[in-house]
Design an enzyme around this catalytic site. Sequence first.
Site, mmCIF file in Angstrom:
data_model
loop_
_atom_site.group_PDB
_atom_site.id
_atom_site.type_symbol
_atom_site.label_atom_id
_atom_site.label_comp_id
_atom_site.label_asym_id
_atom_site.label_seq_id
_atom_site.Cartn_x
_atom_site.Cartn_y
_atom_site.Cartn_z
ATOM 1 N N TYR A 18 3.507 -0.657 -39.769
ATOM 2 C CA TYR A 18 2.558 0.451 -39.922
ATOM 3 C C TYR A 18 1.787 0.671 -38.624
ATOM 4 O O TYR A 18 1.659 1.807 -38.142
ATOM 5 C CB TYR A 18 1.591 0.150 -41.065
ATOM 6 C CG TYR A 18 0.533 1.218 -41.268
ATOM 7 C CD1 TYR A 18 0.840 2.406 -41.926
ATOM 8 C CD2 TYR A 18 -0.767 1.033 -40.808
ATOM 9 C CE1 TYR A 18 -0.118 3.389 -42.119
ATOM 10 C CE2 TYR A 18 -1.735 2.014 -40.987
ATOM 11 C CZ TYR A 18 -1.412 3.181 -41.645
ATOM 12 O OH TYR A 18 -2.369 4.160 -41.819
ATOM 13 N N LYS A 42 1.831 4.068 -36.172
ATOM 14 C CA LYS A 42 0.631 4.844 -35.867
ATOM 15 C C LYS A 42 0.312 4.813 -34.370
ATOM 16 O O LYS A 42 -0.257 5.777 -33.835
ATOM 17 C CB LYS A 42 -0.549 4.319 -36.686
ATOM 18 C CG LYS A 42 -0.424 4.619 -38.181
ATOM 19 C CD LYS A 42 -0.297 6.117 -38.456
ATOM 20 C CE LYS A 42 -0.371 6.453 -39.923
ATOM 21 N NZ LYS A 42 -0.304 7.924 -40.173
ATOM 22 N N ILE A 57 -10.808 4.360 -45.234
ATOM 23 C CA ILE A 57 -11.185 5.583 -45.949
ATOM 24 C C ILE A 57 -10.896 5.396 -47.443
ATOM 25 O O ILE A 57 -9.927 4.737 -47.834
ATOM 26 C CB ILE A 57 -10.397 6.800 -45.409
ATOM 27 C CG1 ILE A 57 -10.577 6.914 -43.877
ATOM 28 C CG2 ILE A 57 -10.856 8.081 -46.095
ATOM 29 C CD1 ILE A 57 -11.997 7.148 -43.408
#
Length: 244
Positions: free
Chosen positions: A151, A155, A184
């Site tokens: 991941y 990114k 978030i």
Amino acid sequence: MKTVLITGASRGIGRACALAFAREGYAVAACWHKNEAAARSLLDELSALGCDAELYRADVADPASVEAMAAAAEKRFGHIDALVNNAGIAQQKLFTDLTAADWDRMLSVNAGGVFHTCRCVLPGMLRRHSGRIVNISSIWGISGASCEVHYSASKAAVIGFTRALAQEVGPSGVTVNCVAPGVIDTEMNANLSPETLAALCGETPLCRIGSPEEVADAVVFLCGGKARFITGQVLKVDGGFLGG
């Protein structure tokens, strides 16, 4: 009227972006992949705001799917003024447990999806000498995260892509920027334990996790007139998590 195309628009940050752009008077082309009910719900919300909106289903990892989606959106709205590459997946796994399939899928969605969508939408922006592209990365693309090597790598690739493309298309009047959210409140982080969330809040100077709407505000800003001299940048929306 300006039109924005948003991938991964049915939930989380993408949904918040769609609603934020609608409130700014944009027409919205909302791309979704798996959750049709959430996409239909979003369309209802956009319509209630008086927004000219349409749903498009696409797997951003599939070039043909993206080409069809982009062509349909441009035919429907006439042009795409802003592109928000938000679609993405996440997975937590020890590096030694990662498979080649895990790696390939993560990179094909998170990095490949940005490539495929930009490749389809950018030609129209270049012809008009105008356009805004915002790619959604992550703070883990900057710092890296344990148990999220693939991941983090995907990114980080989005950040490198953003900086390089910004230099290439800047002379044509197109800006390309990146937003790197911190922790978030989205479904992607719903699997985190209360203890982990509390620890992350404790590491954040603002002492809380962020909202999708706060990320959307940054995206809308980068697509607006007040950001016309900003390109090739990575804007962290992380409550100060990574510091300077």
